[in-house]
Every structure is written in C-alpha cells, then in structure tokens.
Design an enzyme around this catalytic site. Structure first.
Site, PDB file in Angstrom:
ATOM      1  CG  ASP A  14      -2.069   0.999   1.087  1.00  0.00           C
ATOM      2  OD1 ASP A  14      -2.334   1.460  -0.036  1.00  0.00           O
ATOM      3  OD2 ASP A  14      -2.704   1.294   2.116  1.00  0.00           O
ATOM      4  CE1 TYR A  44      -0.677   8.409   4.369  1.00  0.00           C
ATOM      5  CE2 TYR A  44       1.496   9.413   4.493  1.00  0.00           C
ATOM      6  CZ  TYR A  44       0.204   9.295   4.952  1.00  0.00           C
ATOM      7  OH  TYR A  44      -0.205  10.067   6.026  1.00  0.00           O
ATOM      8  CG  HIS A  49      -4.623  10.452   2.564  1.00  0.00           C
ATOM      9  ND1 HIS A  49      -5.723  10.379   3.388  1.00  0.00           N
ATOM     10  CD2 HIS A  49      -3.776   9.463   2.975  1.00  0.00           C
ATOM     11  CE1 HIS A  49      -5.556   9.378   4.254  1.00  0.00           C
ATOM     12  NE2 HIS A  49      -4.386   8.804   4.019  1.00  0.00           N
ATOM     13  CD  GLU A 102      -6.458   4.439   4.554  1.00  0.00           C
ATOM     14  OE1 GLU A 102      -5.780   3.614   3.897  1.00  0.00           O
ATOM     15  OE2 GLU A 102      -5.982   5.197   5.424  1.00  0.00           O
TER      16      GLU A 102
HETATM   17 MN    MN Z   1      -4.331   2.598   2.737  1.00  0.00          MN
END
Ligand code: MN
Length: 408
Positions: free
Chosen positions: A121, A123, A128, A194
C-alpha cells in the site's frame, strides 16, 4: 462502435472496457469478461473452440484464478481483447454460440479474480498525506521530509483482501485516548474507509533486477477499486515506529472486475508538477496519470445511501510507474498477481477527501446522512459503496462497485 449485445446506456461495461473477473458457474469459479449486463464465459468459449487461432494455451482458463492467463503476457491480453471486440461487433462464432458462452451478469456471484501473492500500500496523495499529518502529528510539519522524494509505502497483508460484498467484522484491539493514562482493549470506535485504487502486476521480475521507469507500465495488467478499511484508534496507538499493522490488516475490499491498462489508455492525463525535482530513477516523460472519477457512498442499515465524497485518481502525486520503479530499485522482485494500492486518494476540498477521518476533521465535524443520522466514523450495519469510472468523447469505461457492510 455497434454491437449485437444489449448494453444499457451509461453502463460501466461498454465495448471499450472488456474487464476480466471470476464468477461462479455450476459452483466453480470461471473466468469471464463483462459486457453490459452480461458476462462472456471464457472457459465455455474455449470448450467451444473459439480461441483456437489466438496462439496461447487456453487451459489457463481451467484455473479458478486469472494468474495463469495474466502470465501469458501482454501480447495475449491484446489479441484476446481484439478478438472479443471483433466478435462483439460482428455476427461471428461468439454470436453463433451466444446461448452457451454468454450469461447474465446481474445475479452472478463474483469471486477473487487473482491469487494475490504480495500486497503493498502506497501513500501517494499529497492532500491525504498532508491532512493525515495534521491530524496525527498536529505539532509538526504535516508532510515528513522524505515525502516529496520517496513514494512512501508499506507491505500489507494479502490474506485479508476480500471480494466486494464480503462483510467486514468490526475489529477489536488496543487503543489509547490522548487523555488516558493507559491503553485499553475493545472494539474499534473509529472505523474508517480508505478510498483507493489498486493495480494487479502482469509481469514478474527476478530478485536483484530493478524495473526502470520507462518499462514500469509493461508490468501492470489492470486496475480495481480498493477500500482499505482502517481502525483509526488502533492505528494511532500502534503506528510508531514501524507503521500500519492491526489497524489495517483485518480486511481490505476489491471490486471484482479488473479493468485493463489497454482500456484505460484513452484516459491518460497530465500529472501534478513535482517539486523539488525527483531523483533520476523516478523521472518520467509523457502522461502517467489517469482521469478516473471516484465516488464514496454510505447507506445505514435499511436506509438509502448518501454520497460522502467525490474524488479523482488524477490527483495522485506519485504515479504507478514511479511507485513500481521505486518498489524495485533495490532489487525487490514482483510477481504476477501482486497487488499495489495507491493509498487514500483525496482531492483539495472537504467533499473530495478519501477517508472519514479527513471529512470529519478527526471526528469533530459529523457528516449528515439523508435519513437524518450523522456519522463521524462507521456504525455497525453501514454499507460503503465505492464507484469509479472514466468518461471521454462518448466512451465510458467503469469499474462497477466495491461494496462492504460492517458487522459487529
Ligand atoms: Mn491505505
């Protein structure tokens, strides 16, 4: 483009799309391609001899996941796409065998399209990362010093990624309120979503062999919607110093249809300017972002849904090619079926934020639902639906829905 198959207006699954998924037929997961309200059964097509001329081992469609097919490579994906496009726009073998090879999509039970080996994952949305920085570390600079230099990411857990429609159990865990002296154990009170997208790896590499940014997109098969359910109270207490753990790995949901990179090609768009300039191995040319509309809706148990956010995948600061070039620059290998998620995709204003913790400003500003209730975080019985679609010059290519309901 005309086709003999009925496609409702505004269908996500136009003839320009042709996404791949796995659906249940006679209690066996079968590979299919979505078109309008129908599914082309690829296994049935093989049995009828339809793909004989395409030059690949069609036994890949005996499998209960798409990994073997994906591993056939980009040329095979293109040949099959071309073949289906021709067959759908003229009355050939697919038309002749339509009663055996095509089933209705609307009540089909979908299953995991690939066996996911590893899951990462990222970012990669600057809005965000900035918003979360402010909420989690109010006393320091919201963006950490590395953020504009590195596509930050962490290794997640593949075992708990589930197909759309799978219920999500509210997780229990440790948390500690800022004012409390000691941590306590219990059900998460700050359960969040998310809004993310994820891509499926289409070409493996060997350990020790980095992927250059120029070749990175050749390693991507296609994309899905991704909801990375997050327990903010568990996350806040556990994340220092090693990052996300039990606040994240209790479940993430993917949409069932993988939209290929070929179908997304017309929807490329410019990126946000990166400042300061990134290191050479992350520098790219051409349009590497994609204009994909995103929408998040919450429906309380038995109630109608309220759209709480509208965002777009084009807001990503780091693109997929940069993520892959960075992920492998140290020699880390990737495999067909691996899943790489974008990180929460937030836009610039409050109704384009990709998580409830951002929309509610850390739980301080409740959002209004149509039935009169309010939410800061998710309640038991809430159903979250994420939708995604591209639209340009009369062409629509959509992802369908990514759905999950919270159970106690
Ligand atoms: Mn996430």
């Amino acid at each position: 483009m005309n086709t003999w198959i009925h496609i409702p207006q505004n269908s996500d699954f136009s003839i320009h799309n042709l996404p791949y998924g796995m659906f249940m037929r006679d209690n066996i997961p079968r590979p299919g391609v979505a078109i309008g309200d129908s599914i082309i059964d690829l296994h049935a097509c093989c049995k009828l001899g339809l793909f004989a001329e395409l030059g690949f081992d069609t036994s890949v469609f005996e499998s209960t996941v798409l990994n073997e097919f994906i591993d056939c490579g980009k040329d095979v994906w293109s040949r099959l796409r071309e073949y289906l496009t021709v067959q759908l726009s003229s009355e050939g073998a697919l038309y002749e065998f339509r009663e055996k090879a095509i089933i209705t999509r609307l009540n089909a039970q979908m299953c995991m399209p690939v066996k996911i080996g590893d899951y990462t994952d990222f970012y990669s949305s600057i809005e965000h990362a900035t918003n979360l920085g402010k909420l989690f570390r109010p006393d320091s600079e919201p963006l950490l010093p590395n953020w504009r230099h590195i596509p930050v990411g962490y290794h997640g857990r593949a075992s708990s990624i589930v197909i759309s429609g799978t219920p999500i159990t509210r997780p229990s865990g440790q948390s500690k309120a800022p004012t409390a002296d000691a941590p306590s154990f219990g059900k998460s009170k700050r359960l969040d979503i998310e809004l993310e997208m994820a891509y499926i790896i289409g070409k493996s590499t060997q350990l020790g062999k980095p992927i250059s940014i120029e070749n990175a997109e050749d390693h991507i098969f296609g994309k899905v919607i991704f909801n990375d359910w997050s327990a903010r109270d568990i996350q806040a207490w556990e994340y220092v110093p090693l990052g996300p753990f039990l606040g994240k790995n209790f479940g993430s949901t993917i949409s069932p249809w993988i939209v290929t990179m070929e179908a997304l090609e017309p929807f490329r768009c410019e990126s946000i300017k990166q400042e300061p300039a990134v290191l050479p191995y992350l520098q790219f040319t051409g349009n590497k972002n994609f204009d994909i509309n995103l929408e998040v809706a919450i429906a309380p148990e038995g109630g109608e849904e309220t759209v709480i956010s509208e965002s777009n995948f084009k807001y990503m600061y780091w693109n997929m090619a940069q993520q892959l070039a960075h992920h492998t620059v140290n020699g880390c290998n990737i495999n067909v079926g691996d899943l790489m998620a974008s990180g929460t995709i937030s836009g610039r204003d409050q109704n384009s934020y990709g998580s409830m913790i951002e929309i509610s400003q850390g739980g301080k500003e409740p959002m209004q639902l149509k039935n009169g209730e309010t939410r800061t975080f998710l309640e038991d019985g809430d159903t979250v639906t994420i939708r995604a679609f591209c639209e340009k010059d009369g062409k629509r290519v959509g992802f369908g829905e990514c759905v999950g309901t919270i159970t106690p």
